[in-house]
Design a protein around this motif. Structure first.
Motif, PDB file in Angstrom:
ATOM      1  N   GLY A   1       0.810  -1.216   0.000  1.00  0.00           N
ATOM      2  CA  GLY A   1       0.000   0.000   0.000  1.00  0.00           C
ATOM      3  C   GLY A   1       0.844   1.268   0.000  1.00  0.00           C
ATOM      4  N   GLN A   2       2.168   1.131  -0.213  1.00  0.00           N
ATOM      5  CA  GLN A   2       3.029   2.333  -0.236  1.00  0.00           C
ATOM      6  C   GLN A   2       2.494   3.349  -1.243  1.00  0.00           C
ATOM      7  N   HIS A   3       2.141   2.887  -2.436  1.00  0.00           N
ATOM      8  CA  HIS A   3       1.413   3.736  -3.394  1.00  0.00           C
ATOM      9  C   HIS A   3      -0.038   3.272  -3.406  1.00  0.00           C
ATOM     10  N   TYR A   4      -0.953   4.223  -3.295  1.00  0.00           N
ATOM     11  CA  TYR A   4      -2.349   3.858  -3.040  1.00  0.00           C
ATOM     12  C   TYR A   4      -3.318   4.600  -3.941  1.00  0.00           C
ATOM     13  N   ASP A   5      -2.913   5.755  -4.529  1.00  0.00           N
ATOM     14  CA  ASP A   5      -3.828   6.431  -5.453  1.00  0.00           C
ATOM     15  C   ASP A   5      -4.085   5.509  -6.642  1.00  0.00           C
ATOM     16  N   TYR A   6      -5.296   5.604  -7.202  1.00  0.00           N
ATOM     17  CA  TYR A   6      -5.602   4.761  -8.365  1.00  0.00           C
ATOM     18  C   TYR A   6      -4.575   4.982  -9.467  1.00  0.00           C
TER      19      TYR A   6
ATOM     20  N   THR B   1      12.675   0.101  -3.041  1.00  0.00           N
ATOM     21  CA  THR B   1      11.809   0.998  -2.267  1.00  0.00           C
ATOM     22  C   THR B   1      11.745   0.559  -0.800  1.00  0.00           C
ATOM     23  N   ASN B   2      11.025   1.343   0.000  1.00  0.00           N
ATOM     24  CA  ASN B   2      10.867   0.952   1.403  1.00  0.00           C
ATOM     25  C   ASN B   2      10.118  -0.373   1.521  1.00  0.00           C
ATOM     26  N   SER B   3       9.250  -0.678   0.565  1.00  0.00           N
ATOM     27  CA  SER B   3       8.555  -1.978   0.569  1.00  0.00           C
ATOM     28  C   SER B   3       9.549  -3.117   0.365  1.00  0.00           C
TER      29      SER B   3
ATOM     30  N   GLY C   1       3.730  17.214  -7.211  1.00  0.00           N
ATOM     31  CA  GLY C   1       2.524  18.047  -7.227  1.00  0.00           C
ATOM     32  C   GLY C   1       2.372  18.818  -5.930  1.00  0.00           C
ATOM     33  N   LYS C   2       2.610  18.108  -4.817  1.00  0.00           N
ATOM     34  CA  LYS C   2       2.473  18.758  -3.502  1.00  0.00           C
ATOM     35  C   LYS C   2       3.505  19.876  -3.351  1.00  0.00           C
ATOM     36  N   MET C   3       4.723  19.635  -3.786  1.00  0.00           N
ATOM     37  CA  MET C   3       5.773  20.642  -3.639  1.00  0.00           C
ATOM     38  C   MET C   3       5.473  21.870  -4.502  1.00  0.00           C
TER      39      MET C   3
HETATM   40  C1  UD1 Z   1       8.995   5.630  -4.017  1.00  0.00           C
HETATM   41  C2  UD1 Z   1      10.370   4.945  -3.908  1.00  0.00           C
HETATM   42  C3  UD1 Z   1      11.207   5.249  -5.124  1.00  0.00           C
HETATM   43  C4  UD1 Z   1      10.455   5.025  -6.417  1.00  0.00           C
HETATM   44  C5  UD1 Z   1       9.157   5.797  -6.376  1.00  0.00           C
HETATM   45  C6  UD1 Z   1       8.340   5.606  -7.641  1.00  0.00           C
HETATM   46  C7  UD1 Z   1      11.170   4.673  -1.600  1.00  0.00           C
HETATM   47  C8  UD1 Z   1      12.162   5.140  -0.619  1.00  0.00           C
HETATM   48  N1  UD1 Z   1      11.106   5.384  -2.737  1.00  0.00           N
HETATM   49  O1  UD1 Z   1       9.211   7.028  -3.884  1.00  0.00           O
HETATM   50  O2  UD1 Z   1      12.342   4.409  -5.102  1.00  0.00           O
HETATM   51  O3  UD1 Z   1      11.231   5.468  -7.511  1.00  0.00           O
HETATM   52  O4  UD1 Z   1       8.405   5.352  -5.254  1.00  0.00           O
HETATM   53  O5  UD1 Z   1       7.241   6.453  -7.673  1.00  0.00           O
HETATM   54  O6  UD1 Z   1      10.499   3.708  -1.371  1.00  0.00           O
HETATM   55  N2  UD1 Z   1       1.826   9.754  -2.599  1.00  0.00           N
HETATM   56  C9  UD1 Z   1       0.512   9.980  -2.938  1.00  0.00           C
HETATM   57  N3  UD1 Z   1      -0.171   8.956  -3.511  1.00  0.00           N
HETATM   58  C10 UD1 Z   1       0.366   7.749  -3.750  1.00  0.00           C
HETATM   59  C11 UD1 Z   1       1.709   7.538  -3.406  1.00  0.00           C
HETATM   60  C12 UD1 Z   1       2.433   8.542  -2.828  1.00  0.00           C
HETATM   61  O7  UD1 Z   1      -0.029  11.060  -2.743  1.00  0.00           O
HETATM   62  O8  UD1 Z   1      -0.309   6.873  -4.290  1.00  0.00           O
HETATM   63  C13 UD1 Z   1       2.611  10.840  -1.986  1.00  0.00           C
HETATM   64  C14 UD1 Z   1       2.845  10.623  -0.519  1.00  0.00           C
HETATM   65  O9  UD1 Z   1       1.901  11.252   0.241  1.00  0.00           O
HETATM   66  C15 UD1 Z   1       4.208  11.230  -0.288  1.00  0.00           C
HETATM   67  C16 UD1 Z   1       4.892  11.139  -1.627  1.00  0.00           C
HETATM   68  O10 UD1 Z   1       3.896  10.860  -2.587  1.00  0.00           O
HETATM   69  O11 UD1 Z   1       4.088  12.580   0.066  1.00  0.00           O
HETATM   70  C17 UD1 Z   1       6.003  10.126  -1.645  1.00  0.00           C
HETATM   71  O12 UD1 Z   1       5.542   8.788  -1.555  1.00  0.00           O
HETATM   72  P1  UD1 Z   1       6.532   7.616  -1.041  1.00  0.00           P
HETATM   73  O13 UD1 Z   1       5.873   6.329  -1.134  1.00  0.00           O
HETATM   74  O14 UD1 Z   1       7.070   8.012   0.286  1.00  0.00           O
HETATM   75  O15 UD1 Z   1       7.793   7.632  -1.998  1.00  0.00           O
HETATM   76  P2  UD1 Z   1       8.000   8.014  -3.526  1.00  0.00           P
HETATM   77  O16 UD1 Z   1       8.559   9.362  -3.612  1.00  0.00           O
HETATM   78  O17 UD1 Z   1       6.814   7.704  -4.364  1.00  0.00           O
END
Ligand code: UD1
Length: 356
Positions: free
Chosen positions: A35-40, A95-97, A236-238
């Motif tokens: 669930g590290q990435h969760y947006d559709y 990644t962290n996963s 986008g957030k930044m």
């Molecule tokens: C992660 C990986 C990186 C990979 C990248 C691909 C780690 C350390 N980094 O970085 O190696 O290249 O994914 O995209 O694991 N967010 C959303 N919606 C989502 C996912 C993330 O809004 O579906 C936002 C989060 O709120 C956060 C930011 O994106 O603010 C970063 O998400 P995070 O999972 O921490 O790492 P990535 O930068 O995506």
């Protein structure tokens, strides 16, 4: 035999798709999405397009600090491993996963397999570099995409269970490129075929420093063609925090879009004049698409693309991107730089042998 595959972030869905297809011919696969990435647009659409089986478990662990995100994954994964008792665990990338899966499995003495082993940027400011090094050193099978990756591992005295199999992302491209091009045209994104740049930026080193991010935007706005810029949520957030509107203003050549799906991305990479990125995977996809790549980083793990002249490292703070692109002449294209499209098949076979 049962293999538990752990994925969580966008690039891992792409990598897992071809391997999972092969693996399921000989093993039972239990698929876990952290669930590290969760947006559709960052997750669901990849499962659909790449026809990845629905995860058996979705842990729903979203964004937070590195420690909290990795720690929460570790707690959940340990419980799952104890409950399922798989014969092995399979993780991808950096990644962290990946790290959470590697720690959970290795502490329980479950054999760990790492796809995309041996990659190094030699830059420990990148969280991914820490994740890669740690994961490689607790893996039983290390699937290296390149000879360079094998030699990186050798330099760290990791030699056992190392196999150079090629890059699974190349397998994914071969499987999907025709469908992608048939389905999506640049005109659907308001850019003319062959007459636009495609840009993706999401590395914390580029997004979290407003001076640097502004320099990148300025460089993109100085280019001679439209720049299509799919926005990673972090970027986008930044931008929002900096007050740079994602809306197009009159005369602006920068076109922001939502994150693209895998097939959209493949199609748009193919017809771009050049690609500007800080992503690892996109550097290779540019090469597969025979499109010049300009990487906004000080180093890359994919050194082969630079060595053969198709990828150029650019520092947006001190270098003139427009001039570098204008002066660029491609090197000779080398086929099969990342294997022959059978990496997934080889990985599945090696796993099958290991588990006999
Ligand atoms: C992660 C990986 C990186 C990979 C990248 C691909 C780690 C350390 N980094 O970085 O190696 O290249 O994914 O995209 O694991 N967010 C959303 N919606 C989502 C996912 C993330 O809004 O579906 C936002 C989060 O709120 C956060 C930011 O994106 O603010 C970063 O998400 P995070 O999972 O921490 O790492 P990535 O930068 O995506």
């Amino acid at each position: 035999k049962t293999v538990m595959t752990i994925v969580g972030a966008r690039p891992q869905f792409v990598k897992a798709a071809p391997v999972s297809r092969e693996l399921r011919k000989t093993c039972r696969e239990v698929l876990v999405h952290t669930g590290q990435h969760y947006d559709y647009s960052m997750a669901g659409v990849f499962f659909e397009e790449l026809r990845i089986p629905k995860p058996d478990y979705d842990l729903g662990i979203g964004s937070s600090s590195h420690g909290r995100q990795t720690g929460e994954m570790l707690i959940s994964l340990e419980a799952l491993l104890l409950e399922n008792v798989p014969d092995a665990v399979l993780v991808y990338g950096d990644t962290n996963s990946t790290l959470a899966g590697a720690l959970a499995a290795s502490k329980l003495r479950i054999p760990l397999f790492h796809v995309e082993a041996g990659l190094r940027s030699y830059n420990r400011d990148m969280p991914e570099e820490i994740n890669r090094v740690m994961t490689d050193h607790v893996s039983a099978l290390l699937f290296a995409p390149t000879a360079e990756a094998v030699s990186n591992l050798r330099a760290e005295r990791a030699t056992e269970g190392v196999y150079e199999v090629g890059d699974v992302m190349y397998d994914a491209v071969l499987f999907n490129e025709r469908l992608a091009v048939a389905k999506h045209r640049p005109e659907d994104f308001r850019v003319p075929a062959g007459g636009y740049y495609l840009a993706t930026i999401h590395r914390p080193s580029n997004t979290d420093d407003p001076v640097r991010l502004r320099a990148i935007l300025r460089a993109l706005r100085s280019l001679d063609q439209p720049v299509l810029f799919p926005l990673h949520p972090r970027t986008g957030k930044m931008l929002k925090a900096m007050g740079d509107s994602a809306e197009r203003t009159p005369g602006d050549n920068l076109l922001f879009t939502e994150p693209l799906s895998y097939l959209e991305m493949l199609a748009l990479e193919r017809q771009a004049k050049a690609i500007i990125t800080d992503s690892g995977g996109v550097q290779k996809e540019a090469y597969f698409a025979k499109v010049p790549c300009f990487t906004l980083r000080s180093e890359t793990e994919w050194v082969e693309t630079v060595a053969c002249g198709w990828n150029t490292l650019v520092d947006p703070l001190t270098m003139d991107l427009g001039r570098i692109i204008g002066d660029y002449r491609p090197g000779a294209y080398i086929e099969n730089l990342y294997g022959d499209g059978t990496a997934s098949l080889q990985i599945a076979e090696l796993i099958h042998q290991y588990l006999q």
